[in-house]
Scaffold this motif. Structure first.
Motif, PDB file in Angstrom:
ATOM      1  N   CYS A   1       0.844  -1.196   0.000  1.00 45.57           N
ATOM      2  CA  CYS A   1       0.000   0.000   0.000  1.00 45.57           C
ATOM      3  C   CYS A   1       0.883   1.251   0.000  1.00 45.57           C
ATOM      4  O   CYS A   1       0.652   2.215  -0.742  1.00 45.57           O
ATOM      5  N   MET A   2       1.942   1.235   0.814  1.00 48.72           N
ATOM      6  CA  MET A   2       2.865   2.375   0.852  1.00 48.72           C
ATOM      7  C   MET A   2       3.634   2.493  -0.467  1.00 48.72           C
ATOM      8  O   MET A   2       3.899   3.608  -0.940  1.00 48.72           O
ATOM      9  N   ASP A   3       3.968   1.335  -1.072  1.00 48.47           N
ATOM     10  CA  ASP A   3       4.655   1.353  -2.373  1.00 48.47           C
ATOM     11  C   ASP A   3       3.793   2.029  -3.430  1.00 48.47           C
ATOM     12  O   ASP A   3       4.286   2.784  -4.274  1.00 48.47           O
TER      13      ASP A   3
ATOM     14  N   HIS B   1       9.212  12.570   7.948  1.00 53.85           N
ATOM     15  CA  HIS B   1       8.101  11.608   7.870  1.00 53.85           C
ATOM     16  C   HIS B   1       7.906  10.872   9.188  1.00 53.85           C
ATOM     17  O   HIS B   1       8.865  10.571   9.898  1.00 53.85           O
ATOM     18  N   MET B   2       6.645  10.636   9.495  1.00 57.22           N
ATOM     19  CA  MET B   2       6.236   9.913  10.706  1.00 57.22           C
ATOM     20  C   MET B   2       5.281   8.826  10.235  1.00 57.22           C
ATOM     21  O   MET B   2       4.092   9.064  10.035  1.00 57.22           O
TER      22      MET B   2
ATOM     23  N   LEU C   1       5.922  17.659   5.714  1.00 49.57           N
ATOM     24  CA  LEU C   1       5.821  16.618   6.742  1.00 49.57           C
ATOM     25  C   LEU C   1       4.822  15.580   6.253  1.00 49.57           C
ATOM     26  O   LEU C   1       3.703  15.925   5.872  1.00 49.57           O
ATOM     27  N   LEU C   2       5.246  14.324   6.232  1.00 46.75           N
ATOM     28  CA  LEU C   2       4.351  13.235   5.830  1.00 46.75           C
ATOM     29  C   LEU C   2       3.990  12.414   7.057  1.00 46.75           C
ATOM     30  O   LEU C   2       4.869  11.912   7.757  1.00 46.75           O
ATOM     31  N   ILE C   3       2.692  12.297   7.312  1.00 43.41           N
ATOM     32  CA  ILE C   3       2.209  11.451   8.413  1.00 43.41           C
ATOM     33  C   ILE C   3       1.400  10.314   7.791  1.00 43.41           C
ATOM     34  O   ILE C   3       0.459  10.562   7.030  1.00 43.41           O
ATOM     35  N   ILE C   4       1.794   9.078   8.079  1.00 45.81           N
ATOM     36  CA  ILE C   4       0.995   7.937   7.620  1.00 45.81           C
ATOM     37  C   ILE C   4       0.341   7.316   8.849  1.00 45.81           C
ATOM     38  O   ILE C   4       1.013   7.020   9.843  1.00 45.81           O
TER      39      ILE C   4
ATOM     40  N   ASP D   1      -3.328  -3.130  26.297  1.00 50.96           N
ATOM     41  CA  ASP D   1      -3.031  -2.542  24.985  1.00 50.96           C
ATOM     42  C   ASP D   1      -2.568  -1.113  25.217  1.00 50.96           C
ATOM     43  O   ASP D   1      -3.367  -0.237  25.528  1.00 50.96           O
ATOM     44  N   SER D   2      -1.258  -0.875  25.069  1.00 52.47           N
ATOM     45  CA  SER D   2      -0.708   0.409  25.536  1.00 52.47           C
ATOM     46  C   SER D   2      -0.718   1.518  24.492  1.00 52.47           C
ATOM     47  O   SER D   2      -0.386   2.646  24.780  1.00 52.47           O
ATOM     48  N   GLY D   3      -1.082   1.213  23.248  1.00 53.28           N
ATOM     49  CA  GLY D   3      -1.057   2.244  22.207  1.00 53.28           C
ATOM     50  C   GLY D   3      -2.242   3.194  22.298  1.00 53.28           C
ATOM     51  O   GLY D   3      -3.194   2.953  23.033  1.00 53.28           O
ATOM     52  N   HIS D   4      -2.153   4.289  21.551  1.00 62.97           N
ATOM     53  CA  HIS D   4      -3.275   5.228  21.481  1.00 62.97           C
ATOM     54  C   HIS D   4      -4.135   4.881  20.284  1.00 62.97           C
ATOM     55  O   HIS D   4      -3.622   4.543  19.233  1.00 62.97           O
ATOM     56  N   TYR D   5      -5.436   4.995  20.457  1.00 59.71           N
ATOM     57  CA  TYR D   5      -6.361   4.649  19.377  1.00 59.71           C
ATOM     58  C   TYR D   5      -6.593   5.889  18.521  1.00 59.71           C
ATOM     59  O   TYR D   5      -7.593   6.579  18.682  1.00 59.71           O
ATOM     60  N   ILE D   6      -5.639   6.171  17.641  1.00 61.27           N
ATOM     61  CA  ILE D   6      -5.755   7.388  16.830  1.00 61.27           C
ATOM     62  C   ILE D   6      -5.844   7.032  15.352  1.00 61.27           C
ATOM     63  O   ILE D   6      -5.136   6.157  14.882  1.00 61.27           O
ATOM     64  N   THR D   7      -6.756   7.703  14.642  1.00 63.15           N
ATOM     65  CA  THR D   7      -6.863   7.502  13.196  1.00 63.15           C
ATOM     66  C   THR D   7      -6.799   8.867  12.508  1.00 63.15           C
ATOM     67  O   THR D   7      -6.665   9.899  13.155  1.00 63.15           O
ATOM     68  N   SER D   8      -6.936   8.845  11.202  1.00 61.05           N
ATOM     69  CA  SER D   8      -6.728  10.020  10.366  1.00 61.05           C
ATOM     70  C   SER D   8      -7.467  11.281  10.851  1.00 61.05           C
ATOM     71  O   SER D   8      -6.877  12.360  10.913  1.00 61.05           O
TER      72      SER D   8
END
Length: 290
Positions: free
Chosen positions: A29-31, A138-139, A166-169, A192-199
């Motif tokens: 997808c990134m390609d 990029h992030m 700045l590119l954020i994916i 589950d230690s991550g943050h639930y963040i979307t676009s």
């Protein structure tokens, strides 16, 4: 006695993440994005400069970084690229260095690794008082692990030079993750230690900062069929990645396990293709102007 649930260590995360990458179209997808959009995006970066400065934040093992560097080389032939990397995981840094050592085509690229979290890097920059500016930052898929997302974006945006980008994916709002996190959050363990963040969470921050940005949406899928096969080792690692929990299937209460497996089958999370369960892993590529 069932062992208690705990979060993945850095090493365990690497292994669980590999089970995700190997069975998803994340990199393809990134390609696709690299091929269709990246040349135009980086065309105006570092205009007239003999050196283009790049910063990768949370670069992992570097495969995506090197693809982007090669695009920069193709669009700006003969220009020197000064590439800095912020990545806290020592295993990832070692793998990235190995990748660079094996690459024959990176003569005019310099590499500096900072084995730090993005916050540690930010604190270091502020303490030194030397605010280096970059033409391209990029992030990629890393903001889930950041404590203060708005301030992190604000800081790295402030590191852009004139005409920098700045590119954020990040995961798209149309992904199964978004539905899982919004609608079925109660199925996910506290480990589950991550943050639930979307676009939309990111574009909201960018709107508040008043910065110009564009969003590109790209479809991606993750084959999670094995998650539903009792005792399957790969399915176990995938569930660990999904929940950020070590041996989730072996340590979670059966009711929680069942609820999560049911949620994963919901049409807003996944679809069935040729008898395989494909979890939606759609990505948003957000390009922010300086």
């Amino acid at each position: 006695m069932i062992p208690s649930m705990r979060s993945l260590t850095a090493e365990e995360y690497v292994e669980a993440f590999k089970s995700f990458l190997d069975h998803s179209t994340e990199h393809q997808c990134m390609d696709e994005f690299n091929k269709e959009q990246m040349p135009n995006i980086v065309a105006g970066v570092g205009t007239g400069k003999s050196t283009i400065s790049v910063l990768g934040v949370g670069s992992g093992t570097g495969e995506q970084d090197l693809k982007m560097i090669r695009i920069l080389q193709a669009v700006h032939p003969g220009v020197f690229i000064d590439n800095e990397i912020v990545e806290p995981n020592p295993q990832h840094v070692a793998a990235y260095k190995e990748l660079v050592n094996q690459a024959p085509d990176l003569q005019n690229v310099s590499f500096i690794w900072h084995q730090l979290t993005s916050l540690e890097y930010e604190q270091q920059v502020k303490e030194k008082g030397t605010h280096k500016k970059f033409d391209f930052i990029h992030m990629i898929q890393m903001l889930y692990r950041v404590e203060d997302i708005p301030n992190t974006i604000k800081f790295f945006h402030s590191c852009l030079d004139h005409h920098g980008k700045l590119l954020i994916i990040i995961l798209s709002d149309s992904s199964g993750w978004a539905s899982l996190w919004k609608k079925y959050r109660d199925c996910l363990p506290a480990t589950d230690s991550g943050h639930y963040i979307t676009s939309s969470g990111i574009t909201e921050v960018l709107r508040r900062l008043g910065v110009e940005h564009r969003v590109y949406e790209f479809p991606s899928g993750w084959d999670i069929t094995e998650c539903f096969i009792e005792g399957d080792a790969l399915g176990g690692r995938m569930m660990d990645f999904l929940t950020g929990t070590k041996n989730f299937l072996g340590t979670a209460p059966p009711a929680l396990r069942r609820r999560l497996q049911e949620a994963l089958c919901q049409p807003e999370c996944s679809s069935t293709r040729d008898g395989r369960v494909i979890f939606s892993n759609n990505l948003s590529m957000i390009v922010v102007e300086s």
